[in-house]
Write an enzyme that holds these catalytic residues in place. Structure first.
Site, short mmCIF file in Angstrom:
data_model
loop_
_atom_site.label_atom_id
_atom_site.label_comp_id
_atom_site.label_asym_id
_atom_site.label_seq_id
_atom_site.Cartn_x
_atom_site.Cartn_y
_atom_site.Cartn_z
N GLU A 1 43.67 42.31 49.24
CA GLU A 1 44.28 41.37 48.28
C GLU A 1 45.36 40.52 48.96
O GLU A 1 45.85 40.86 50.03
CB GLU A 1 44.88 42.12 47.08
CG GLU A 1 45.95 43.13 47.45
CD GLU A 1 46.94 43.41 46.32
OE1 GLU A 1 47.46 42.44 45.74
OE2 GLU A 1 47.20 44.59 46.04
N LYS B 1 52.90 53.21 41.86
CA LYS B 1 54.35 53.41 42.00
C LYS B 1 54.91 53.98 40.72
O LYS B 1 54.45 53.64 39.63
CB LYS B 1 55.03 52.07 42.25
CG LYS B 1 54.95 51.62 43.67
CD LYS B 1 56.07 50.64 43.97
CE LYS B 1 56.04 50.26 45.44
NZ LYS B 1 55.16 49.15 45.75
N1 PSU Z 1 52.00 47.53 43.12
C1 PSU Z 1 52.45 47.68 44.39
N2 PSU Z 1 52.39 46.60 45.23
C2 PSU Z 1 51.87 45.40 44.84
C3 PSU Z 1 51.37 45.28 43.50
C4 PSU Z 1 51.46 46.36 42.68
O1 PSU Z 1 52.92 48.74 44.74
O2 PSU Z 1 51.84 44.45 45.64
C5 PSU Z 1 50.74 43.98 43.07
C6 PSU Z 1 49.21 44.06 43.15
O3 PSU Z 1 48.71 42.79 43.51
C7 PSU Z 1 48.82 44.39 41.71
C8 PSU Z 1 49.84 43.57 40.95
O4 PSU Z 1 47.50 44.02 41.39
O5 PSU Z 1 51.04 43.73 41.69
C9 PSU Z 1 50.00 44.04 39.52
O6 PSU Z 1 50.75 43.11 38.80
P1 PSU Z 1 50.80 43.18 37.21
O7 PSU Z 1 51.51 44.47 36.91
O8 PSU Z 1 51.57 41.96 36.80
O9 PSU Z 1 49.38 43.18 36.76
#
Ligand code: PSU
Ligand code: MN
Length: 305
Positions: free
Chosen positions: A25, A160
């Site tokens: 990603e 996390k």
């Molecule tokens: N969690 C991490 N590192 C990240 C992300 C999440 O530990 O970089 C990023 C990923 O791209 C994940 C996104 O898909 O954040 C999720 O964002 P949201 O909660 O807004 O969907």
């Protein structure tokens, strides 16, 4: 379909010849880590995938084009521009494409584009999930929905603890997403190996992961699969310490009124700042560990097919 994924020559050839490819990603580069560590990490993740016999395909949107396989300059561009790049999840893809904009793809958007390109295996750090307090905010990442509707295997280090991990597991169960612990019976919590949450399924080899994946495809179930690969022991952090840092970060987020798509990037950045370089180093190590397992699994899958 009118839109095709614009694959790099290397990715296109590998897919054509049925050789193993691993998707990556781009939000982790732009929003997940600071410059220049983000670019260095992206390059070493790609190298790790090559060293383990597969071809890396970093996914992003550039000038409205869906891309699989970025050049070094493109990686540098995403890393340098950081949070000024549009964080692109499923709902954002059509807007970014229509406006010929650039988009850093989240887990959800990367799954969509990887699947369009014909890539089955995707390595990342952590996925989005159910946020703490979701019973009132309804903040649940689109990553979970995507795992239930797009057939891509996502290899991560769990989620996390900025998230509500038990609720995240409940939603994945409701949506029918297999969550497989790699050489563990417990859901790993990103920076640390343990969460106290027992998983339903454990797998001990890339060949077994490939076999489960093949069953999902052969059964035409249409959903994805989540592999949770614990951070290597020597890099694992103290979960109580991280827990306290996360609580402070969430308190600051609430007092500043941060909401929506800014929540995850804010918390990632805050936790990194509050723990000094330690958590960033752990983050990098676990991503490399996931890249290795993803490459081995993609190889096992290529042999099987
Ligand atoms: N969690 C991490 N590192 C990240 C992300 C999440 O530990 O970089 C990023 C990923 O791209 C994940 C996104 O898909 O954040 C999720 O964002 P949201 O909660 O807004 O969907
Ligand atoms: Mn959200």
């Amino acid at each position: 379909m009118k839109y095709k994924v614009d694959c790099s020559e290397e990715v296109r050839l590998a897919l054509e010849q049925g050789r193993p490819v691993v998707a990556l990603e781009s939000t982790i580069i732009s929003h997940g880590m600071p410059y220049p560590k983000n670019v260095e990490t992206a390059l070493s993740v790609e190298q790790t995938i090559r060293d383990n016999g597969a071809v890396p395909a970093t996914i992003a949107i550039i000038g409205g084009h869906l891309k699989a396989g970025l050049t070094r300059d493109e990686l540098e561009y995403f890393g340098k521009k950081g949070t000024d790049i549009t964080k692109t999840s499923r709902r954002d893809i059509p807007v970014v494409v229509a406006r010929k904009d650039d988009g850093a793809t989240t887990v959800a958007a990367t799954m969509i584009i990887a699947h369009m390109a014909g890539i089955d295996v995707f390595a990342t750090g952590g996925i989005g999930g159910v946020h703490r307090g979701a019973e009132t905010t309804m903040d649940i990442s689109a990553d979970l929905e995507e795992l239930s509707r797009t057939p891509v295997m996502v290899i991560c280090a769990g989620a996390k603890a900025i998230l509500d991990l038990p609720l995240t597991m409940e939603v994945l169960e409701t949506k029918g997403v297999p969550v497989v612990g790699y050489r563990t019976d417990e859901l790993p919590a990103f920076y640390s190996r343990e969460s106290g949450i027992t998983l339903n399924t454990r797998s001990d080899s890339p060949e077994d992961l490939a076999a489960i994946w093949k069953a999902i495809k052969d059964l035409e179930m249409g959903n994805g699969m989540l592999v949770t690969n614990p951070i290597p022991k020597q890099y694992s952090m103290d979960s109580a310490k991280i827990g306290k840092v996360i609580e402070d970060a969430i308190a600051e987020m609430n007092s500043r009124g941060i909401k929506g798509k800014d929540v995850t990037p804010f918390l990632l950045d805050k936790v990194q700042k509050l723990t000094g370089g330690n958590s960033l180093e752990a983050n990098i190590k676990l991503v490399l560990n996931n890249a290795e397992l993803a490459a081995k699994t993609a190889c096992a899958l290529a042999t099987k097919a």
